[in-house]
Design a protein around this motif. Structure first.
Motif, PDB file in Angstrom:
ATOM      1  N   MET A 215     -34.270  48.417 -31.069  1.00  0.00           N
ATOM      2  CA  MET A 215     -35.371  49.122 -30.875  1.00  0.00           C
ATOM      3  C   MET A 215     -36.539  47.519 -30.058  1.00  0.00           C
ATOM      4  N   GLU A 216     -36.753  46.457 -30.203  1.00  0.00           N
ATOM      5  CA  GLU A 216     -36.854  45.059 -29.742  1.00  0.00           C
ATOM      6  C   GLU A 216     -36.714  45.418 -28.485  1.00  0.00           C
ATOM      7  N   ASP A 217     -35.549  45.552 -28.243  1.00  0.00           N
ATOM      8  CA  ASP A 217     -34.792  45.639 -26.587  1.00  0.00           C
ATOM      9  C   ASP A 217     -36.179  46.685 -25.742  1.00  0.00           C
ATOM     10  N   ALA A 218     -35.593  47.728 -26.391  1.00  0.00           N
ATOM     11  CA  ALA A 218     -36.752  49.071 -25.851  1.00  0.00           C
ATOM     12  C   ALA A 218     -37.555  48.844 -25.794  1.00  0.00           C
ATOM     13  N   ALA A 219     -37.970  48.155 -26.657  1.00  0.00           N
ATOM     14  CA  ALA A 219     -40.093  47.398 -27.105  1.00  0.00           C
ATOM     15  C   ALA A 219     -40.627  46.907 -25.639  1.00  0.00           C
ATOM     16  N   GLU A 220     -39.575  45.660 -25.276  1.00  0.00           N
ATOM     17  CA  GLU A 220     -39.344  44.737 -23.963  1.00  0.00           C
ATOM     18  C   GLU A 220     -39.758  45.100 -22.654  1.00  0.00           C
ATOM     19  N   ARG A 221     -38.513  46.462 -22.722  1.00  0.00           N
ATOM     20  CA  ARG A 221     -38.434  47.072 -21.326  1.00  0.00           C
ATOM     21  C   ARG A 221     -39.747  47.634 -21.058  1.00  0.00           C
ATOM     22  N   LEU A 222     -40.571  48.147 -21.859  1.00  0.00           N
ATOM     23  CA  LEU A 222     -41.517  49.521 -21.976  1.00  0.00           C
ATOM     24  C   LEU A 222     -41.078  50.266 -22.412  1.00  0.00           C
ATOM     25  N   ASP A 223     -39.667  50.740 -22.814  1.00  0.00           N
ATOM     26  CA  ASP A 223     -39.338  52.156 -22.966  1.00  0.00           C
ATOM     27  C   ASP A 223     -39.778  52.482 -24.680  1.00  0.00           C
ATOM     28  N   PHE A 224     -41.403  52.795 -24.606  1.00  0.00           N
ATOM     29  CA  PHE A 224     -41.555  52.906 -25.782  1.00  0.00           C
ATOM     30  C   PHE A 224     -40.870  54.224 -26.463  1.00  0.00           C
ATOM     31  N   GLU A 225     -40.580  54.952 -25.584  1.00  0.00           N
ATOM     32  CA  GLU A 225     -39.930  56.323 -26.127  1.00  0.00           C
ATOM     33  C   GLU A 225     -38.331  56.319 -27.591  1.00  0.00           C
ATOM     34  N   LYS A 226     -37.271  55.236 -26.461  1.00  0.00           N
ATOM     35  CA  LYS A 226     -36.139  54.943 -26.505  1.00  0.00           C
ATOM     36  C   LYS A 226     -36.763  54.487 -27.913  1.00  0.00           C
ATOM     37  N   ALA A 227     -37.788  53.195 -27.969  1.00  0.00           N
ATOM     38  CA  ALA A 227     -38.150  52.578 -29.547  1.00  0.00           C
ATOM     39  C   ALA A 227     -38.365  52.975 -30.251  1.00  0.00           C
ATOM     40  N   ALA A 228     -39.216  54.276 -30.368  1.00  0.00           N
ATOM     41  CA  ALA A 228     -39.309  55.052 -31.489  1.00  0.00           C
ATOM     42  C   ALA A 228     -38.916  55.606 -31.762  1.00  0.00           C
ATOM     43  N   LEU A 229     -37.927  56.442 -31.161  1.00  0.00           N
ATOM     44  CA  LEU A 229     -36.384  57.015 -32.137  1.00  0.00           C
ATOM     45  C   LEU A 229     -35.891  55.905 -32.364  1.00  0.00           C
ATOM     46  N   LEU A 230     -35.832  54.724 -32.260  1.00  0.00           N
ATOM     47  CA  LEU A 230     -34.788  53.926 -33.004  1.00  0.00           C
ATOM     48  C   LEU A 230     -35.698  53.296 -34.297  1.00  0.00           C
ATOM     49  N   ARG A 231     -36.850  53.251 -34.272  1.00  0.00           N
ATOM     50  CA  ARG A 231     -37.692  52.761 -35.211  1.00  0.00           C
ATOM     51  C   ARG A 231     -37.803  54.107 -36.495  1.00  0.00           C
ATOM     52  N   ASP A 232     -37.768  55.733 -35.769  1.00  0.00           N
ATOM     53  CA  ASP A 232     -37.560  56.395 -36.143  1.00  0.00           C
ATOM     54  C   ASP A 232     -35.978  56.799 -38.025  1.00  0.00           C
ATOM     55  N   GLN A 233     -34.889  56.238 -36.290  1.00  0.00           N
ATOM     56  CA  GLN A 233     -33.501  56.171 -37.002  1.00  0.00           C
ATOM     57  C   GLN A 233     -33.264  55.267 -38.704  1.00  0.00           C
ATOM     58  N   ILE A 234     -34.330  54.048 -38.145  1.00  0.00           N
ATOM     59  CA  ILE A 234     -33.952  53.115 -39.043  1.00  0.00           C
ATOM     60  C   ILE A 234     -34.695  52.970 -40.406  1.00  0.00           C
ATOM     61  N   ALA A 235     -35.731  53.804 -39.712  1.00  0.00           N
ATOM     62  CA  ALA A 235     -36.921  54.421 -41.223  1.00  0.00           C
ATOM     63  C   ALA A 235     -35.760  55.688 -41.946  1.00  0.00           C
ATOM     64  N   ALA A 236     -35.407  56.185 -41.197  1.00  0.00           N
ATOM     65  CA  ALA A 236     -34.400  57.212 -42.135  1.00  0.00           C
ATOM     66  C   ALA A 236     -33.438  56.478 -42.768  1.00  0.00           C
ATOM     67  N   ILE A 237     -32.730  55.246 -42.408  1.00  0.00           N
ATOM     68  CA  ILE A 237     -32.030  55.182 -43.236  1.00  0.00           C
ATOM     69  C   ILE A 237     -32.669  54.526 -44.301  1.00  0.00           C
ATOM     70  N   GLU A 238     -32.792  53.563 -44.104  1.00  0.00           N
ATOM     71  CA  GLU A 238     -34.328  52.660 -45.246  1.00  0.00           C
ATOM     72  C   GLU A 238     -34.530  54.041 -46.446  1.00  0.00           C
ATOM     73  N   ARG A 239     -34.921  54.974 -46.177  1.00  0.00           N
ATOM     74  CA  ARG A 239     -34.733  55.906 -46.786  1.00  0.00           C
ATOM     75  C   ARG A 239     -34.087  57.127 -47.574  1.00  0.00           C
ATOM     76  N   VAL A 240     -33.015  57.296 -46.962  1.00  0.00           N
ATOM     77  CA  VAL A 240     -31.945  57.577 -47.994  1.00  0.00           C
ATOM     78  C   VAL A 240     -30.849  55.874 -48.749  1.00  0.00           C
ATOM     79  N   MET A 241     -31.125  54.956 -48.446  1.00  0.00           N
ATOM     80  CA  MET A 241     -30.262  54.362 -48.731  1.00  0.00           C
ATOM     81  C   MET A 241     -30.684  54.056 -50.245  1.00  0.00           C
ATOM     82  N   PRO A 242     -31.709  53.953 -50.832  1.00  0.00           N
ATOM     83  CA  PRO A 242     -31.662  53.960 -52.138  1.00  0.00           C
ATOM     84  C   PRO A 242     -31.367  55.428 -52.998  1.00  0.00           C
ATOM     85  N   GLY A 243     -31.125  56.702 -52.373  1.00  0.00           N
ATOM     86  CA  GLY A 243     -31.304  58.118 -52.926  1.00  0.00           C
ATOM     87  C   GLY A 243     -29.520  58.468 -52.792  1.00  0.00           C
ATOM     88  N   GLN A 244     -28.864  57.932 -52.180  1.00  0.00           N
ATOM     89  CA  GLN A 244     -27.655  57.676 -52.345  1.00  0.00           C
ATOM     90  C   GLN A 244     -26.252  57.420 -52.908  1.00  0.00           C
TER      91      GLN A 244
END
Length: 616
Positions: A215-244
């Motif tokens: 995500m940091e690499d994508a942001a540095e490349r100014l590929d914000f769409e890719k960075a946003a997708l990776l950010r959402d995946q990170i958030a999804a994993i962090e949300r699901v970890m306690p619940g599983q």
């Protein structure tokens, strides 16, 4: 020896604790058991007329002789029994095979690959990760990976099913990327699949570290769409970890055990908590042991003492054991530190026991035809457990009262047989003895008449005794009905009320003693009970409206000079509605049963004034 000779030998045994060893004709040990009083316990096997389950009956049929070892205490008998079972593994003692074997993570052939859990590795062109020793861990890994990367878990085939039907609920709540819409590029989908597989191979912490770096690499490349997708995946994993993974106290070391039974046998489910986390789940099926109490008594010593399973510090079980203190003492000795066995009645641990029970029921359900239980049967079994019934309710009757503005009331009765509505069993009651609006008295009258019909031996639904009665109402309705059923043939039928919250949703079950059982945490039961309450309410309201409509129709006819209530009733019976009466000819009106010619002419003139004037 014959059965009679074995009985006589057993009657000569002392009334002391010990272990008995039963052998067949070849001298092979087929059963080992313990007893507080050897004479009492062993003689029961061979006394004529004593009922036994299928397994014990088979064992007695093959029994040829027995020996006993007298011990100085019940504790010694318990330990000796476990030792002997471990050494000889007798045929008719329970065999602890959880039939889990190895499990795999299956990745279907591409394109549009799917990730699922599999119990066997097959030659089908798919990729298999594993084997893993815990099927529970595999299912959890697959579920977590699919949710985290929003992969589809439905049975749609891609690309064949693109744009065929609307996206499912998972897509709307953000758990699926909605591949079925045809808007997700294959490249993006495959990248998500690879991410999910890396998560399974490396673990959650490693994949999070990798995703954050990307995500940091994508942001540095100014590929914000890719960075946003990776950010959402990170958030999804962090949300699901306690619940599983169910988490309890930080240092909790505990086993939670519950048993569920069906026509095909009994299942024992064990949830293993280590360091406060649900580490594993084990399930054991016993197809020849219908008695849960008998199995529970034999299972725990067999599992912890004979099978060599190191006991945890705490064991929560769904019901107390006959020799619980002795077993705790034996497990304490085996572990080298104190072991506590108890049955939680409230709080988080009680909910964990319920969770173990649901897992046992689900395991039986997955057996399909072999266990003799389907989804409806599973709900009934779970309902029986929550309500404290001895057996799942085969026939459920539910009642509701509906009032009119003029103070008169009706009652509706619906029937659910094997978990499904039985429309032919529905019945209606017009409340007769209650004046004004009194739901308690009205409900009491309806159930009193229901009990009277059963006692008279009425044919049809009234001739069947229900296994459970549910009232749409709370403590007042339950108390009123309990009083009128006392002394009747339905007095022993379990009786509960169904109460709603401020949003008219079923909130809880009210017991005959006035207490409440919360059902919102049991999703299946909540849905099932709500469907019953909604159905009986719908049926009683429908009956009230039909009766009110007929009443209004009758009143419109009685306004005609010469037409009384009985004539109006006869006209509605013959022509079904006021519209039918209006369209009838004079001859048809005269021919109606219960309608004289004078009244028929008056009605015809009322609805055909122009024709009447022309004739005059």
């Amino acid at each position: 020896m014959t059965k009679q000779e074995l009985y006589q030998k057993a009657c000569a045994l002392p009334l002391l604790p010990g272990v008995y060893i039963i052998r067949d004709k070849s001298g092979e040990i087929i059963y080992i058991g313990k007893a507080k009083r050897l004479r009492t316990r062993v003689s029961q096997y061979f006394r004529e007329g004593v009922p036994h389950d299928a397994k014990v009956t088979q064992m007695i049929r093959h029994a040829f002789e027995f020996d006993v070892i007298v011990t100085t205490s019940e504790f010694e008998a318990l330990v000796l029994e476990a030792s002997q079972i471990k050494t000889h593994t007798p045929k008719y003692n329970i065999l602890l095979k959880d039939d889990k074997g190895y499990s795999y993570v299956r990745v279907s052939p591409g394109p549009w690959r799917r990730i699922t859990a599999a119990l066997q590795k097959e030659e089908d062109g798919a990729e298999y990760l594993g084997p893993y020793t815990s099927s529970f861990a595999v299912r959890e890994m697959v579920e977590t990976a699919n949710i985290s990367f929003r992969l589809p878990t439905c049975d749609r085939r891609f690309p064949a099913d693109f744009r065929k039907g609307r996206p499912c609920l998972n897509a709307h709540i953000g758990r699926c990327m909605a591949v079925c819409t045809g808007k997700i590029p294959l490249e993006q989908y495959e990248e998500s699949v690879e991410g999910a597989l890396r998560m399974i191979r490396l673990g959650k912490s490693e994949i999070l570290k990798s995703l954050r770096q990307r995500m940091e690499d994508a942001a540095e490349r100014l590929d914000f769409e890719k960075a946003a997708l990776l950010r959402d995946q990170i958030a999804a994993i962090e949300r699901v970890m306690p619940g599983q993974r169910v988490v309890t106290e930080d240092d909790k070391e505990q086993d939670v055990i519950a048993f569920a039974g069906a026509a095909g046998g009994v299942c024992a489910a064990i949830l293993r908590f280590r360091q406060g986390k649900l580490q594993d789940k084990k399930e054991f099926l016993f197809r020849d042991t219908p008695s849960i109490d008998t199995l529970r008594e034999e299972f725990l010593p067999r599992y912890y003492l004979s099978a060599g399973e190191l006991p945890p510090r705490v064991i929560a079980v769904d019901a107390p054991l006959p020799d619980q203190d002795l077993l705790a003492e034996a497990l304490t000795k085996a572990r080298g530190s104190k072991v506590r066995i108890y049955t939680p009645e409230r709080g988080d641990n009680a909910r964990l026991v319920q969770m173990a029970y649901v897992n046992a029921v689900e395991r039986l359900a997955r057996e399909g035809g072999r266990s003799g239980i389907d989804r409806a049967g599973r709900l009934l079994d779970e309902t029986a457990h929550v309500l404290g019934l001895e057996q799942p309710p085969h026939i459920i009757e539910s009642y509701d009262i509906s009032n009119w503005g003029d103070g008169t009331s009706v009652a509706g009765m619906v029937v659910f047989e094997d978990g499904k509505p039985k429309k032919s069993g529905y019945r209606k009651f017009r409340i007769q003895s209650v004046t004004g609006t009194d739901d308690y008295a009205s409900m009491a009258e309806a159930l009193s008449r229901r009990a009277a019909e059963y006692e008279k031996g009425t044919a049809g639904q009234f001739g069947q005794k229900p296994d459970l009665i549910l009232l749409d109402g709370g403590k007042g309705q339950v108390s009123a009905v309990k009083a009128v059923l006392a002394g009747t043939a339905l007095a022993d039928v379990p009786l509960f009320g169904m109460v709603k919250d401020d949003h008219h949703r079923t909130r809880a079950i009210v017991t005959a003693e006035g207490g409440e059982i919360a059902i919102s945490m049991h999703r299946g039961i909540f849905t099932f009970i709500t469907s019953i309450q909604d159905e009986v309410h719908r049926f009683s309201i429908q009956y009230q409206r039909q009766s009110q409509k007929k009443k209004s129709y009758a009143s419109s006819l009685t306004r005609i000079p010469g037409v009384g209530p009985s004539t109006a009733k006869a006209l509605l019976a013959a022509f079904r509605s006021v519209g039918g009466v209006r369209q009838a000819t004079l001859e048809e009106l005269c021919a109606a049963k219960g309608v004289n010619r004078r009244a028929a002419e008056a009605v015809w003139k009322e609805f055909h004034p122009a024709s009447s004037q022309a004739e005059e």
